[in-house]
Write a protein that holds these residues in place. Structure first.
Motif, short mmCIF file in Angstrom:
data_model
loop_
_atom_site.label_atom_id
_atom_site.label_comp_id
_atom_site.label_asym_id
_atom_site.label_seq_id
_atom_site.Cartn_x
_atom_site.Cartn_y
_atom_site.Cartn_z
N GLU A 36 0.83 -1.20 0.00
CA GLU A 36 0.00 0.00 0.00
C GLU A 36 0.86 1.26 0.00
O GLU A 36 0.59 2.23 -0.71
CB GLU A 36 -0.92 0.00 1.23
N GLU A 37 1.95 1.24 0.79
CA GLU A 37 2.87 2.39 0.82
C GLU A 37 3.62 2.52 -0.50
O GLU A 37 3.86 3.64 -0.99
CB GLU A 37 3.86 2.21 1.96
N LEU A 38 3.99 1.39 -1.09
CA LEU A 38 4.67 1.41 -2.39
C LEU A 38 3.79 2.05 -3.45
O LEU A 38 4.24 2.89 -4.24
CB LEU A 38 5.04 -0.02 -2.80
N ALA A 39 2.51 1.69 -3.45
CA ALA A 39 1.58 2.26 -4.42
C ALA A 39 1.39 3.76 -4.18
O ALA A 39 1.33 4.56 -5.13
CB ALA A 39 0.24 1.54 -4.34
N ARG A 40 1.31 4.15 -2.92
CA ARG A 40 1.12 5.57 -2.61
C ARG A 40 2.32 6.39 -3.07
O ARG A 40 2.16 7.49 -3.62
CB ARG A 40 0.88 5.72 -1.11
N LEU A 41 3.53 5.87 -2.85
CA LEU A 41 4.73 6.56 -3.29
C LEU A 41 4.75 6.73 -4.81
O LEU A 41 4.95 7.83 -5.34
CB LEU A 41 5.97 5.78 -2.84
#
Length: 388
Positions: free
Chosen positions: A138-143
């Motif tokens: 989820e953090e990877l996608a947000r970045l």
């Protein structure tokens, strides 16, 4: 114009997320950014970013000299420490000073450095990267949503410890970029020297059964000419390496041994180093791609070399107290018209920071793990925060 002295400062880059790679992580997401400011007798000051360890040893080579003689002064700094050695931290200090000298040379004629160097354009091809090893999906996608919204169409993901995880993460960013940009991005994987030779071949070949990789970065140790040659002959992806090499003498064996497809240099080693390595690569019809650093100091030089491929963008923000006349737009890094590198430094803001951040000490990505290159089964060195 004569060089009269220098001063140093250390600011902080707040990434707003954990950062790291196969070797370790900085969970705080705060890293130190050393700054060197070279002063002159006419009031102009040059800004360099990077290590200033050992600067007291190197600076006497510059004291009282005309800073506009940048290339000659670069060689003078190398000569000054030739018996002590100019690798590692000392090479970083030379790089930071070299950066400040180029900044001064361009400021002296009131031109942005890209124009002084002879570039025709100030728009530099770029790709997205984020030191994203410790991020959950989820953090990877947000970045990468932020990068994709700036039009970037190539992306590098940290990996190398687990094939299934690498495939999942590469697939995630590929789908995200397609949804936002309408195009399938070029995909790169960075192993940060995590593998032995055959580990690298095995891992990459398994990924290539499912994903078309543009390049794999640092699959084995940086100096392993035979190993890098074996890997590039065994996989379809290009092999990129060079960010941790210092001096042309370290690049020559790789180029001569057909062990590198995409030549890289680290930003912290300076502008003259980049220009010389780029010329060496160009002589062998090899592209060059600068590895990113805070506010992209090699971008001005990348704009002028004929074999530049793409510059790495690691973050969209600047360190505390530093502003840069540049922006990421339409898939490129766009440099401004401010003189020199286009940086300003608020030393008062930096002074108010107090203690600077680090690279995570023993847990950080700058420390090689005990089992690197000796893993029968991939085991994540970094667990996403939602699995801790």
């Amino acid at each position: 114009m004569r060089i009269t002295g220098y001063r140093t400062a250390t600011t902080v880059h707040d990434w707003g997320r954990p950062i790291g790679d196969a070797n370790g992580a900085v969970d705080s997401g705060r890293t130190s950014v050393p700054v060197v400011i070279v002063t002159t007798d006419v009031g102009l000051e040059g800004i360099g970013l990077g290590s200033y360890d050992g600067i007291d040893t190197v600076f006497p080579a510059l004291d009282g000299q005309d800073p506009r003689a940048v290339v000659a002064l670069y060689d003078r700094m190398l000569a000054w420490v030739f018996k002590r050695g100019h690798a590692g931290a000392v090479f970083g200090a030379i790089g930071a000073l070299d950066m400040a000298l180029w900044d001064l040379k361009a400021k002296a004629v009131e031109q942005p450095l890209w124009r002084l160097l002879g570039a025709r354009d100030h728009v530099v091809p770029a790709y997205a990267s984020g030191l994203d090893g410790p991020l959950a999906d989820e953090e990877l996608a947000r970045l990468h949503k932020r990068f994709a919204e700036r039009g970037l169409q190539a992306v590098k993901v940290k990996g190398g410890l687990d094939v299934a995880a690498d495939l999942r993460r590469l697939g995630l960013v590929a789908e995200l970029y397609r949804d936002i940009t309408g195009q399938t991005p070029a995909l790169m994987l960075d192993a940060n020297e995590a593998w032995s030779r055959k580990e690298a071949v095995r891992h990459i070949q398994r990924i290539e059964e499912h994903v078309d990789l543009a390049w794999v970065e640092e699959p084995v140790r940086r100096w392993d000419v035979d190993g890098l040659a074996l890997v590039t002959q065994s996989v379809k992806a290009a092999i990129a390496t060079g960010e941790n090499l210092t001096g042309l003498e370290q690049f020559r064996p790789l180029v001569a041994g057909n062990a590198v497809d995409i030549v890289q240099t680290g930003s912290v080693w300076g502008i003259t180093h980049f220009l010389r390595v780029a010329a060496l690569a160009h002589a062998f019809d090899l592209p060059i791609s600068p590895v990113g650093y805070n506010v992209n100091p090699l971008a001005h030089a990348a704009a002028v070399v004929p074999n530049h491929l793409s510059i790495e963008i690691q973050d969209l923000a600047a360190p505390i107290g530093i502003t840069a006349d540049q922006e990421v737009a339409d898939g490129h890094l766009v440099l401004g018209e401010s003189p020199g590198l286009g940086y300003t430094v608020d030393e008062d803001a930096i002074a108010r920071l107090g203690d600077a951040a680090g690279w995570g000490d023993n847990a950080g990505p700058h420390v090689r793990p005990d089992r690197a290159g000796r893993r029968l089964v991939g085991k994540p060195a970094i667990r996403p925060r939602d699995q801790v």
